[in-house]
Design a protein around this motif. Sequence first.
Motif, PDB file in Angstrom:
ATOM      1  N   UNK A   1     -27.797  41.553  37.793  1.00 28.40           N
ATOM      2  CA  UNK A   1     -28.200  40.566  36.786  1.00 28.40           C
ATOM      3  C   UNK A   1     -26.991  39.702  36.420  1.00 28.40           C
ATOM      4  N   UNK A   2     -27.030  38.380  36.709  1.00 27.22           N
ATOM      5  CA  UNK A   2     -25.864  37.543  36.407  1.00 27.22           C
ATOM      6  C   UNK A   2     -25.564  37.438  34.914  1.00 27.22           C
ATOM      7  N   UNK A   3     -26.543  37.836  34.075  1.00 32.80           N
ATOM      8  CA  UNK A   3     -26.333  37.767  32.625  1.00 32.80           C
ATOM      9  C   UNK A   3     -25.814  39.091  32.059  1.00 32.80           C
ATOM     10  N   UNK A   4     -25.615  40.094  32.903  1.00 28.57           N
ATOM     11  CA  UNK A   4     -25.211  41.428  32.415  1.00 28.57           C
ATOM     12  C   UNK A   4     -23.729  41.450  32.055  1.00 28.57           C
ATOM     13  N   UNK A   5     -23.398  42.205  31.023  1.00 28.55           N
ATOM     14  CA  UNK A   5     -22.007  42.342  30.569  1.00 28.55           C
ATOM     15  C   UNK A   5     -21.102  42.897  31.674  1.00 28.55           C
ATOM     16  N   UNK A   6     -21.663  43.638  32.622  1.00 29.86           N
ATOM     17  CA  UNK A   6     -20.841  44.199  33.703  1.00 29.86           C
ATOM     18  C   UNK A   6     -20.223  43.109  34.578  1.00 29.86           C
ATOM     19  N   UNK A   7     -20.757  41.876  34.502  1.00 29.70           N
ATOM     20  CA  UNK A   7     -20.196  40.804  35.337  1.00 29.70           C
ATOM     21  C   UNK A   7     -18.870  40.285  34.783  1.00 29.70           C
ATOM     22  N   UNK A   8     -18.585  40.567  33.502  1.00 30.18           N
ATOM     23  CA  UNK A   8     -17.351  40.024  32.919  1.00 30.18           C
ATOM     24  C   UNK A   8     -16.409  41.067  32.307  1.00 30.18           C
ATOM     25  N   UNK A   9     -16.959  42.195  31.876  1.00 31.96           N
ATOM     26  CA  UNK A   9     -16.118  43.174  31.156  1.00 31.96           C
ATOM     27  C   UNK A   9     -15.292  43.979  32.158  1.00 31.96           C
ATOM     28  N   UNK A  10     -13.988  43.998  31.962  1.00 30.76           N
ATOM     29  CA  UNK A  10     -13.138  44.645  32.959  1.00 30.76           C
ATOM     30  C   UNK A  10     -13.271  46.170  32.963  1.00 30.76           C
TER      31      UNK A  10
END
Lengths: 304, 139
Positions: B104-113
């Motif tokens: 999901x491009x909107x998921x927090x996993x795409x940005x949170x290190x």
Amino acid sequence: MRNLIDILDLTTSEIDELISVANDIIESPKKYAHKCDGKKLATLFFEPSTRTRLSFEAAMYELGGNVLGFSEAQSSSSAKGESVADTVKVVGYYADIIAMRHPKEGAPMVASMKSDIPIINAGDGGHNHPTQTLTDLLTIYREKGRFDGLTVGLCGDLKFGRTVHSLIGALSRYNNVKFVLISPNELTIPEYIKKEVLEAKNIEFVETASLDEVMPELDVLYMTRVQRERFFNEQDYIRLKDSYILTPEKLLSAKKDMCILHPLPRVNEISVAVDSDPRAKYFVQAQNGKYIRMALILKLLEVE
Amino acid sequence: MMTVSSIENGIVLDHIAAGRGMDLYKALGLDELSCLVAVITNAYSKKMGRKDIIKIDAEIDLNLDIIGYFDPNITVNIIKDGVNTKKPKIEPPERIENIIRCKNPRCITTVEQELPHVFKLTDRENMVYRCIYCESKAK
């Protein structure tokens, strides 16, 4: 320590309790004016909002507390690349409770896993918005006096509308609630909500594209906005944004005691001419948002 | 007919859906092993018609959660001295961590290190896994 990430984190008896406290606050606001003296709410809004942020802030001020925070990601360290986890860890040293809005889905859950103070999800992308659902529930309860046996129409963007998904989840725990799902074909309710919530719990629902046909049977009509920010394709947004516009003429066939809700902001899906109809409750709903958030802050801060 | 010899000590993964053997080979990290590994595709099966088989010529610790997520119908045979000693029961795991990534491009996993990608089993009958953060269905 409790958080509120998803409306289903609360049991129905806890929701009843919050509604009861909110009703008491409405009746006797002075009794609550100093309940949070010396406490601080941090509003971490990584995405713009008017109603939600201001109602949280007003709620905390009316409880005697103070507020700090930011209203857009650009004015926070996230613009420098700081993680959600680090942000909430640090804010925990300055505040007693956090209300967070974030464009990324699941951000408040990540925050709750790292935070030392309670986290309230104030909206995470198209995912959850539990305090809006609490607002909706308080309004429905105050207007209809019950949840059991209601026929609830949900109209507009049922695909991306997070308020709709949360409200269905919350109301599906009461008895004999019937849902009427009104949307264009492109914006119907996601399959997983039909399968994992409605069908799994054997809840009666119908799907239709015609608001006029179902209007006479509704006890509650929940209108939603087709949200530009949820579309990757501008052309799709333009094509679908005017699917339903509620007018006084359309309301002629509605029940005399139906109540019209909308999470706001509206664009044009409810004509301004409807505002003077006694069934229009969306501004009362916005006002109720402050009271239920007051009740929630008291609960999560464990203030008696 | 082509034959692949039996192994004396090692593991045989049987009843893999035809065509998925190489995917499982990669998912289990078998490409990093230095021992002999055979991936047999499109083998005849009375039950499945065609199936894939993986033979590993060494006793290694396999992540059974990966196999359970991949397909709980896969059979794991532990071979010792040429004898099939045990078949651990394969179940779909309740929770998987860093085995698949949220799409999901909107998921927090795409940005949170350094945030682990965690999925939980929400529908056992249909093997539906959802991201614990954004609740998107695993693809």
